[in-house]
Design a protein around this motif. Structure first.
Motif, PDB file in Angstrom:
ATOM      1  N   ILE A   1       9.280   1.793   4.882  1.00  0.00           N
ATOM      2  CA  ILE A   1       9.183   0.416   5.352  1.00  0.00           C
ATOM      3  C   ILE A   1      10.542  -0.110   5.797  1.00  0.00           C
ATOM      4  CG2 ILE A   1       8.563  -1.945   4.751  1.00  0.00           C
ATOM      5  CD1 ILE A   1       6.190  -0.039   5.045  1.00  0.00           C
ATOM      6  N   TYR A   2      11.579   0.256   5.062  1.00  0.00           N
ATOM      7  CA  TYR A   2      12.905  -0.263   5.396  1.00  0.00           C
ATOM      8  C   TYR A   2      13.606   0.530   6.482  1.00  0.00           C
ATOM      9  CZ  TYR A   2      12.819  -3.966   2.002  1.00  0.00           C
ATOM     10  OH  TYR A   2      12.496  -5.130   1.338  1.00  0.00           O
ATOM     11  N   SER A   3      12.850   1.363   7.161  1.00  0.00           N
ATOM     12  CA  SER A   3      13.359   1.938   8.409  1.00  0.00           C
ATOM     13  C   SER A   3      13.098   0.972   9.557  1.00  0.00           C
ATOM     14  CB  SER A   3      12.687   3.286   8.700  1.00  0.00           C
ATOM     15  OG  SER A   3      11.303   3.126   8.955  1.00  0.00           O
ATOM     16  N   TYR A   4      12.559  -0.215   9.243  1.00  0.00           N
ATOM     17  CA  TYR A   4      12.197  -1.179  10.279  1.00  0.00           C
ATOM     18  C   TYR A   4      13.352  -1.645  11.159  1.00  0.00           C
ATOM     19  CZ  TYR A   4      13.939  -5.186   7.536  1.00  0.00           C
ATOM     20  OH  TYR A   4      14.725  -6.076   6.855  1.00  0.00           O
TER      21      TYR A   4
ATOM     22  N   ILE B   1      10.857  11.952  10.381  1.00  0.00           N
ATOM     23  CA  ILE B   1      10.098  13.203  10.419  1.00  0.00           C
ATOM     24  C   ILE B   1      10.382  14.045   9.176  1.00  0.00           C
ATOM     25  CG2 ILE B   1       9.829  15.399  11.655  1.00  0.00           C
ATOM     26  CD1 ILE B   1      10.374  13.866  14.246  1.00  0.00           C
ATOM     27  N   LEU B   2      11.645  14.149   8.808  1.00  0.00           N
ATOM     28  CA  LEU B   2      12.005  14.918   7.615  1.00  0.00           C
ATOM     29  C   LEU B   2      11.350  14.333   6.371  1.00  0.00           C
ATOM     30  CD1 LEU B   2      15.827  15.555   8.219  1.00  0.00           C
ATOM     31  CD2 LEU B   2      13.977  17.249   8.321  1.00  0.00           C
ATOM     32  N   LEU B   3      11.380  13.014   6.254  1.00  0.00           N
ATOM     33  CA  LEU B   3      10.769  12.365   5.099  1.00  0.00           C
ATOM     34  C   LEU B   3       9.267  12.587   5.073  1.00  0.00           C
ATOM     35  CD1 LEU B   3      11.338  10.456   2.679  1.00  0.00           C
ATOM     36  CD2 LEU B   3      10.808   8.548   4.199  1.00  0.00           C
ATOM     37  N   SER B   4       8.643  12.622   6.240  1.00  0.00           N
ATOM     38  CA  SER B   4       7.186  12.770   6.327  1.00  0.00           C
ATOM     39  C   SER B   4       6.718  14.168   5.972  1.00  0.00           C
ATOM     40  CB  SER B   4       6.712  12.412   7.741  1.00  0.00           C
ATOM     41  OG  SER B   4       7.027  11.070   8.057  1.00  0.00           O
ATOM     42  N   VAL B   5       7.457  15.180   6.406  1.00  0.00           N
ATOM     43  CA  VAL B   5       7.008  16.573   6.197  1.00  0.00           C
ATOM     44  C   VAL B   5       7.608  17.185   4.948  1.00  0.00           C
ATOM     45  CG1 VAL B   5       6.792  16.846   8.696  1.00  0.00           C
ATOM     46  CG2 VAL B   5       8.862  17.649   7.551  1.00  0.00           C
ATOM     47  N   GLY B   6       8.587  16.509   4.352  1.00  0.00           N
ATOM     48  CA  GLY B   6       9.312  17.086   3.219  1.00  0.00           C
ATOM     49  C   GLY B   6       8.465  17.355   2.000  1.00  0.00           C
TER      50      GLY B   6
ATOM     51  N   LEU C   1       0.835  -1.199   0.000  1.00  0.00           N
ATOM     52  CA  LEU C   1       0.000   0.000   0.000  1.00  0.00           C
ATOM     53  C   LEU C   1       0.872   1.252   0.000  1.00  0.00           C
ATOM     54  CD1 LEU C   1      -2.886   1.104   0.118  1.00  0.00           C
ATOM     55  CD2 LEU C   1      -2.722   1.050   2.616  1.00  0.00           C
ATOM     56  N   ALA C   2       1.944   1.233   0.774  1.00  0.00           N
ATOM     57  CA  ALA C   2       2.855   2.382   0.831  1.00  0.00           C
ATOM     58  C   ALA C   2       3.503   2.632  -0.529  1.00  0.00           C
ATOM     59  CB  ALA C   2       3.921   2.152   1.898  1.00  0.00           C
ATOM     60  N   ILE C   3       3.872   1.565  -1.227  1.00  0.00           N
ATOM     61  CA  ILE C   3       4.491   1.710  -2.541  1.00  0.00           C
ATOM     62  C   ILE C   3       3.522   2.339  -3.532  1.00  0.00           C
ATOM     63  CG2 ILE C   3       5.338   0.424  -4.548  1.00  0.00           C
ATOM     64  CD1 ILE C   3       6.654  -1.515  -2.632  1.00  0.00           C
TER      65      ILE C   3
ATOM     66  N   ILE D   1       0.525   5.276   7.774  1.00  0.00           N
ATOM     67  CA  ILE D   1       0.358   3.860   7.449  1.00  0.00           C
ATOM     68  C   ILE D   1       1.718   3.227   7.142  1.00  0.00           C
ATOM     69  CG2 ILE D   1      -0.499   2.290   5.669  1.00  0.00           C
ATOM     70  CD1 ILE D   1      -3.044   3.985   5.566  1.00  0.00           C
ATOM     71  N   ALA D   2       2.557   3.956   6.419  1.00  0.00           N
ATOM     72  CA  ALA D   2       3.878   3.433   6.078  1.00  0.00           C
ATOM     73  C   ALA D   2       4.730   3.228   7.331  1.00  0.00           C
ATOM     74  CB  ALA D   2       4.587   4.384   5.107  1.00  0.00           C
ATOM     75  N   ILE D   3       4.642   4.170   8.278  1.00  0.00           N
ATOM     76  CA  ILE D   3       5.381   4.014   9.536  1.00  0.00           C
ATOM     77  C   ILE D   3       4.862   2.806  10.307  1.00  0.00           C
ATOM     78  CG2 ILE D   3       5.846   5.080  11.781  1.00  0.00           C
ATOM     79  CD1 ILE D   3       5.868   7.786  10.369  1.00  0.00           C
ATOM     80  N   ALA D   4       3.530   2.618  10.294  1.00  0.00           N
ATOM     81  CA  ALA D   4       2.952   1.434  10.940  1.00  0.00           C
ATOM     82  C   ALA D   4       3.465   0.166  10.275  1.00  0.00           C
ATOM     83  CB  ALA D   4       1.424   1.490  10.873  1.00  0.00           C
ATOM     84  N   GLY D   5       3.649   0.217   8.957  1.00  0.00           N
ATOM     85  CA  GLY D   5       4.212  -0.915   8.239  1.00  0.00           C
ATOM     86  C   GLY D   5       5.637  -1.208   8.666  1.00  0.00           C
TER      87      GLY D   5
END
Length: 295
Positions: A97-100, A132-137, A83-85, A152-156
């Motif tokens: 996702i690969y921040s996991y 945070i930077l990626l989210s607000v950028g 879904l994130a993709i 949703i992506a962070i939850a993933g």
């Protein structure tokens, strides 16, 4: 080949297949994430089932409760990844996702009781800054610009980190094939009805790509799952941080995705932090001569 070399080889192989899988998912934007997830697990059940039928592999389930939870958490993680993709792009979605490894490291401390040195908490904190930077950028330049799909992506990422820890824990009782098959069979039943409810009219090309997603994902998953027999959670999962690098390039070159300066900074911080965690984990293992930390 030593166990350490085998683990590295298997994990790097999974990196290649997972990067290709993300590109294939993005190549079929008209197909719902429910269907893509279902096909992944259905193909996985078919491949592993055939291998077991002909005696190539053996399926024996010991920790049934643990295998069920691994399948449940892993199924959710896969769906959120796809879904994130689709919603954020192959590059940005993959970085999320690969921040996991951030969460896998924390979960390994809480669940597996693995030692997490203070320096790693500093790196993890830096990684959160990258998120945070990626989210607000790409939004309003503040947390108010963080949309539902970013959350949703962070939850993933969180669920993927938890799934990785389940894989490592299950290696004490079950083999790699049983662990993967459990994810596929649980995921199959989880997404059977949602997949049918969101069925869309597609063409033969999309069908073939869906099958290819399942095949590529199965190979990548088997490589990764087997690789975790020889590397610890931190080292094994953090090596996967190469996937978003490949996918950022693929998003730019293949799908012409555009990233703002702040988004690129966030992605660099996240991926760089993951690589740094790998290095720190390796140095600590080498210094203490506890080889199992790096093998």
């Amino acid at each position: 080949m030593s166990d350490h070399s085998k683990g590295i080889f298997l994990t790097l192989g999974s990196v290649v297949f997972f990067a290709l899988m993300a590109v294939l998912v993005k190549a079929i934007p008209n197909v719902s994430s429910y269907q893509t997830t279902f096909f992944r697990f259905a193909i996985g059940v078919g491949i592993v089932g055939l291998l077991s039928l002909f005696g190539v592999i053996q399926l024996k389930f010991n920790n049934r409760k643990g295998l069920f939870w691994r399948g449940l958490v892993g199924g959710i993680a896969v769906y959120l990844f796809y879904l994130a993709i689709l919603k954020l792009g192959v590059g940005k979605g993959s970085v999320y996702i690969y921040s996991y490894p951030i969460f896998a490291t924390l979960f390994s401390m809480l669940i597996l009781k693995e030692k997490v040195e203070p320096i790693k908490f500093i790196i993890i904190a830096i990684s959160f800054v990258g998120l945070i930077l990626l989210s607000v950028g790409g939004g309003k330049g503040s947390l108010a610009g963080m949309g539902i799909f970013e959350l949703i992506a962070i939850a993933g990422s969180v669920t993927t980190g938890l799934a990785v820890v389940f894989v490592k824990k299950l290696h004490n009782s079950d083999n790699s094939y049983a662990i993967f098959f459990s994810q596929c069979i649980v995921g199959f039943w989880m997404f059977l009805i949602p997949s049918g409810a969101t069925q869309a009219k597609g063409n033969l090309t999309e069908l073939l790509l869906l099958v290819l997603v399942g095949v590529v994902a199965t190979i990548g998953q088997l490589f990764m799952t087997e690789g975790y027999r020889y590397v610890n959670v931190a080292t094994g999962s953090l090596m996967q941080s190469m996937v978003p690098v490949f996918n950022l390039l693929a998003g730019w070159l293949i799908f012409h995705e555009v990233y703002t300066t702040i988004e690129m900074m966030g992605a660099f911080v996240i991926v760089g932090s993951c690589f740094l965690l790998v290095f720190v984990n390796f140095r600590i293992g080498k210094r203490t001569r506890i080889l199992k930390l790096v093998e």
